[in-house]
Design a protein around this motif. Structure first.
Motif, mmCIF file in Angstrom:
data_model
loop_
_atom_site.group_PDB
_atom_site.id
_atom_site.type_symbol
_atom_site.label_atom_id
_atom_site.label_comp_id
_atom_site.label_asym_id
_atom_site.label_seq_id
_atom_site.Cartn_x
_atom_site.Cartn_y
_atom_site.Cartn_z
ATOM 1 N N SER A 1 -92.816 70.921 84.000
ATOM 2 C CA SER A 1 -92.554 72.288 84.462
ATOM 3 C C SER A 1 -91.226 72.804 83.924
ATOM 4 N N GLN A 2 -90.223 71.949 83.926
ATOM 5 C CA GLN A 2 -88.912 72.354 83.381
ATOM 6 C C GLN A 2 -88.993 72.639 81.882
ATOM 7 N N LEU A 3 -89.780 71.816 81.159
ATOM 8 C CA LEU A 3 -89.943 72.050 79.728
ATOM 9 C C LEU A 3 -90.645 73.384 79.475
ATOM 10 N N GLU A 4 -91.698 73.675 80.261
ATOM 11 C CA GLU A 4 -92.450 74.912 80.065
ATOM 12 C C GLU A 4 -91.622 76.146 80.405
ATOM 13 N N ASN A 5 -90.690 76.006 81.317
ATOM 14 C CA ASN A 5 -89.845 77.136 81.711
ATOM 15 C C ASN A 5 -88.557 77.215 80.901
ATOM 16 N N ASP A 6 -88.456 76.371 79.871
ATOM 17 C CA ASP A 6 -87.263 76.318 79.019
ATOM 18 C C ASP A 6 -85.999 75.988 79.796
ATOM 19 N N ASP A 7 -86.167 75.267 80.910
ATOM 20 C CA ASP A 7 -84.996 74.805 81.651
ATOM 21 C C ASP A 7 -84.410 73.555 81.026
ATOM 22 N N ARG A 8 -85.231 72.866 80.205
ATOM 23 C CA ARG A 8 -84.749 71.672 79.513
ATOM 24 C C ARG A 8 -85.273 71.701 78.086
ATOM 25 N N PRO A 9 -84.483 71.219 77.146
ATOM 26 C CA PRO A 9 -84.965 71.156 75.757
ATOM 27 C C PRO A 9 -85.921 69.991 75.599
ATOM 28 N N ILE A 10 -86.740 70.069 74.568
ATOM 29 C CA ILE A 10 -87.677 68.982 74.294
ATOM 30 C C ILE A 10 -86.983 67.958 73.397
ATOM 31 N N THR A 11 -86.998 66.701 73.811
ATOM 32 C CA THR A 11 -86.315 65.637 73.073
ATOM 33 C C THR A 11 -87.234 65.091 71.976
ATOM 34 N N PRO A 12 -86.670 64.377 71.006
ATOM 35 C CA PRO A 12 -87.514 63.785 69.967
ATOM 36 C C PRO A 12 -88.607 62.884 70.528
ATOM 37 N N ALA A 13 -88.268 62.063 71.543
ATOM 38 C CA ALA A 13 -89.264 61.154 72.107
ATOM 39 C C ALA A 13 -90.413 61.920 72.752
ATOM 40 N N ALA B 1 -97.696 60.725 56.918
ATOM 41 C CA ALA B 1 -97.436 59.755 55.852
ATOM 42 C C ALA B 1 -97.169 58.368 56.423
ATOM 43 N N LEU B 2 -96.368 58.296 57.476
ATOM 44 C CA LEU B 2 -95.994 57.004 58.051
ATOM 45 C C LEU B 2 -97.120 56.369 58.839
ATOM 46 N N ALA B 3 -98.178 57.139 59.128
ATOM 47 C CA ALA B 3 -99.353 56.562 59.787
ATOM 48 C C ALA B 3 -100.192 55.748 58.817
ATOM 49 N N ASP B 4 -99.886 55.837 57.523
ATOM 50 C CA ASP B 4 -100.613 55.070 56.523
ATOM 51 C C ASP B 4 -100.387 53.578 56.778
ATOM 52 N N PRO B 5 -101.456 52.762 56.687
ATOM 53 C CA PRO B 5 -101.296 51.311 56.883
ATOM 54 C C PRO B 5 -100.260 50.690 55.946
ATOM 55 N N LEU B 6 -99.942 51.375 54.857
ATOM 56 C CA LEU B 6 -98.902 50.899 53.945
ATOM 57 C C LEU B 6 -97.591 50.660 54.669
ATOM 58 N N PHE B 7 -97.336 51.454 55.724
ATOM 59 C CA PHE B 7 -96.080 51.364 56.459
ATOM 60 C C PHE B 7 -96.265 50.715 57.823
ATOM 61 N N ALA B 8 -97.311 49.898 57.950
ATOM 62 C CA ALA B 8 -97.629 49.332 59.269
ATOM 63 C C ALA B 8 -96.495 48.486 59.823
ATOM 64 N N ALA B 9 -95.741 47.844 58.949
ATOM 65 C CA ALA B 9 -94.678 46.954 59.426
ATOM 66 C C ALA B 9 -93.381 47.691 59.752
ATOM 67 N N SER B 10 -93.289 48.959 59.405
ATOM 68 C CA SER B 10 -92.046 49.698 59.637
ATOM 69 C C SER B 10 -91.925 50.081 61.100
ATOM 70 N N GLU B 11 -90.725 50.100 61.603
ATOM 71 C CA GLU B 11 -90.459 50.471 62.989
ATOM 72 C C GLU B 11 -89.465 51.631 62.995
ATOM 73 N N ILE B 12 -89.976 52.809 62.731
ATOM 74 C CA ILE B 12 -89.141 54.008 62.702
ATOM 75 C C ILE B 12 -89.295 54.724 64.030
ATOM 76 N N THR B 13 -88.228 54.874 64.755
ATOM 77 C CA THR B 13 -88.271 55.485 66.085
ATOM 78 C C THR B 13 -88.361 57.004 65.965
ATOM 79 N N PRO B 14 -88.810 57.676 67.019
ATOM 80 C CA PRO B 14 -88.816 59.143 67.008
ATOM 81 C C PRO B 14 -87.445 59.729 66.730
ATOM 82 N N GLN B 15 -86.411 59.106 67.277
ATOM 83 C CA GLN B 15 -85.049 59.608 67.043
ATOM 84 C C GLN B 15 -84.687 59.540 65.562
ATOM 85 N N THR B 16 -85.089 58.437 64.893
ATOM 86 C CA THR B 16 -84.798 58.294 63.466
ATOM 87 C C THR B 16 -85.541 59.351 62.654
#
Length: 477
Positions: free
Chosen positions: A41-53, A84-99
């Motif tokens: 509700s806070q996100l929809e009312n723009d009371d809080r910003p949306i975080t990367p996660a 692009a990162l959903a490609d199985p080529l990058f299956a072993a990578s651990e890139i966080t939403p923040q990154t």
């Protein structure tokens, strides 16, 4: 439009619109994404910003909608990187939403180049697969038949032709009817181009025994075979209307195409008119929005737009308009002998161009069981899982002396989109063991243990043990 304050992104309007389109209350939306109701509700009312996660959570839960309603260039870059990162080529990578978000914020040009590089790599892999397929099947050089050239041209265009699609959508808006009835299409042909449309029965013999459509330009007369079902008759009228209405646009696209065979260009013109007919009967935005609302239920789409099962499936595979994409689908048509006579894919799954498809794929069983929908959860050797729907169909011949045409169509998407594909409801998409292991074709499939293998994979040595016999009479060395 979402607004950015410093490095903070507020997207209340987009979130609320997304929830309303999905037909969810705040509690249901919050539960699906994994948030509390008060936080949403806070996100929809723009009371809080949306975080990367949180942005990533929405992207995972609503991959098409959230990417489609993204806020500006950075969100589009995020969507490209996610794909692009959903490609199985990058299956072993651990890139966080923040990154991911930092990469887009701090290195936008690098993000763009990374997405372009991955796209180029995918295209190169597809070309290599084509070469391997040709060599393994004994097809010399670039000896593609004219219709194979046209088929590959549509694939290279992403199964979407913008100028023709938009022109057809505009004409559908002028005609303003859903579905478009035969009478209205006949009226448009007569009053816009002076063409009379007639339905004519055939005696079932001679050149006209299997007549679908014949156009006499000198007389301005379109004849359509009476044995065809109403959906086919409408499509034939739409094809003729599109051929006349969009002659310049079709000519421009066909004229610019890089084709080798002389017969390929007129075949492409016919294919473009067919494409335009589908776009006229199923206008882009209206069809895409309806398909999403119905969770891509083909039978209900057929009723809404007055089209055949095959036509609706085919159209779903072409919804690739930039910034308004539909779910990436693959579509194919297979005949009784296992030949793939039509294929389009907006997914990572690509069909073999020479030889048959994987015998474990559900579409082969569907050919023998007309008018029954079969579903399957399948996994390719690269680990990507797909939800497939297949249905056997019979096209009437109009005469006992002519055998009806029997075939099956298949439509599918990656399992990540299962929530929006009604046919996935009958499958346990979360169970890894439930997926059927399939491949592109036996000659290209690297799987070592497959009882259905018809040929060993190209370039792999085999071992034969004279004292042992399994289902497959050799082992891969």
């Amino acid at each position: 439009m979402a607004r950015r304050t410093g490095t903070r992104l507020f997207a209340g309007h987009e979130l609320k619109a997304l929830r309303q389109r999905a037909g969810l209350g705040q509690a249901a939306m919050a539960a699906r994404v994994g948030l509390s109701v008060s936080y949403l509700s806070q996100l929809e009312n723009d009371d809080r910003p949306i975080t990367p996660a949180v942005s990533e959570a929405f992207a995972r839960t609503f991959p098409i909608d959230w990417n489609g309603d993204a806020a500006g260039d950075n969100e589009r870059r995020l969507a490209g990187l996610r794909e692009a990162l959903a490609d199985p080529l990058f299956a072993a990578s651990e890139i966080t939403p923040q990154t991911l978000h930092r990469m887009v914020e701090q290195q936008p040009l690098f993000a763009d180049q990374f997405v372009r590089l991955h796209d180029a790599w995918r295209r190169t892999e597809e070309r290599l697969q084509l070469v391997d397929d040709r060599i393994a099947s004994g097809v010399p050089g670039d000896d593609r038949l004219p219709w194979e050239e046209v088929r590959d041209w549509f694939h290279d265009e992403g199964n979407y032709v913008d100028s023709i699609d938009r022109a057809a959508e505009a004409l559908a808006g002028e005609l303003d009817a859903e579905p478009l009835p035969e009478a209205l299409l006949a009226h448009a042909l007569k009053h816009r181009h002076g063409v009379d449309a007639v339905i004519a029965a055939s005696d079932g013999t001679g050149e006209d025994g299997g007549l679908l459509r014949r156009f006499d330009r000198a007389r301005g007369l379109l004849t359509i075979g009476a044995a065809q079902p109403p959906e086919t008759r409408r499509f034939m009228m739409a094809h003729q209307l599109a051929q006349l209405e969009f002659a310049d646009a079709i000519g421009a696209v066909a004229g610019a195409a890089q084709l080798r065979a002389a017969e390929a260009r007129p075949l492409l013109s016919v294919g473009l008119a067919n494409y335009a007919a589908g776009a006229l009967l199923m206008p882009y935005r209206r069809f895409r929005d309806t398909a999403r609302a119905l969770r891509h239920d083909i039978d209900r789409l057929c009723q809404r737009f007055g089209v055949s099962f095959e036509q609706a499936c085919h159209r779903l595979s072409t919804l690739q308009r930039p910034a308004e994409r539909g779910i990436p689908f693959f579509f194919c048509r297979v005949d009784m002998a296992g030949n793939i006579t039509k294929r389009h894919s907006a997914t990572r799954l690509q069909f073999a161009r020479f030889g048959g498809a994987c015998p474990l794929w559900i579409v082969h069983e569907a050919v023998a069981i007309p008018d029954r929908i079969l579903v399957q959860l399948a996994e390719m050797p690269d680990g990507v899982r797909y939800v497939s729907m297949a249905k056997g169909l019979v096209k009437p011949s109009g005469s006992f002396t002519r055998a009806p045409r029997r075939y099956a169509v298949a439509l599918g998407c990656e399992a990540d989109h299962a929530r929006d594909f009604i046919y996935a409801d009958a499958l346990d998409t979360r169970n890894v063991e439930a997926a059927t292991p399939i491949g592109v074709s036996c000659r290209l499939c690297p799987r070592r243990h497959c009882d259905q293998r018809a040929f060993p994979p190209a370039g792999r040595a085999i071992a034969v043990d004279a004292d042992r016999r399994d289902v497959v009479p050799y082992r891969l060395a």
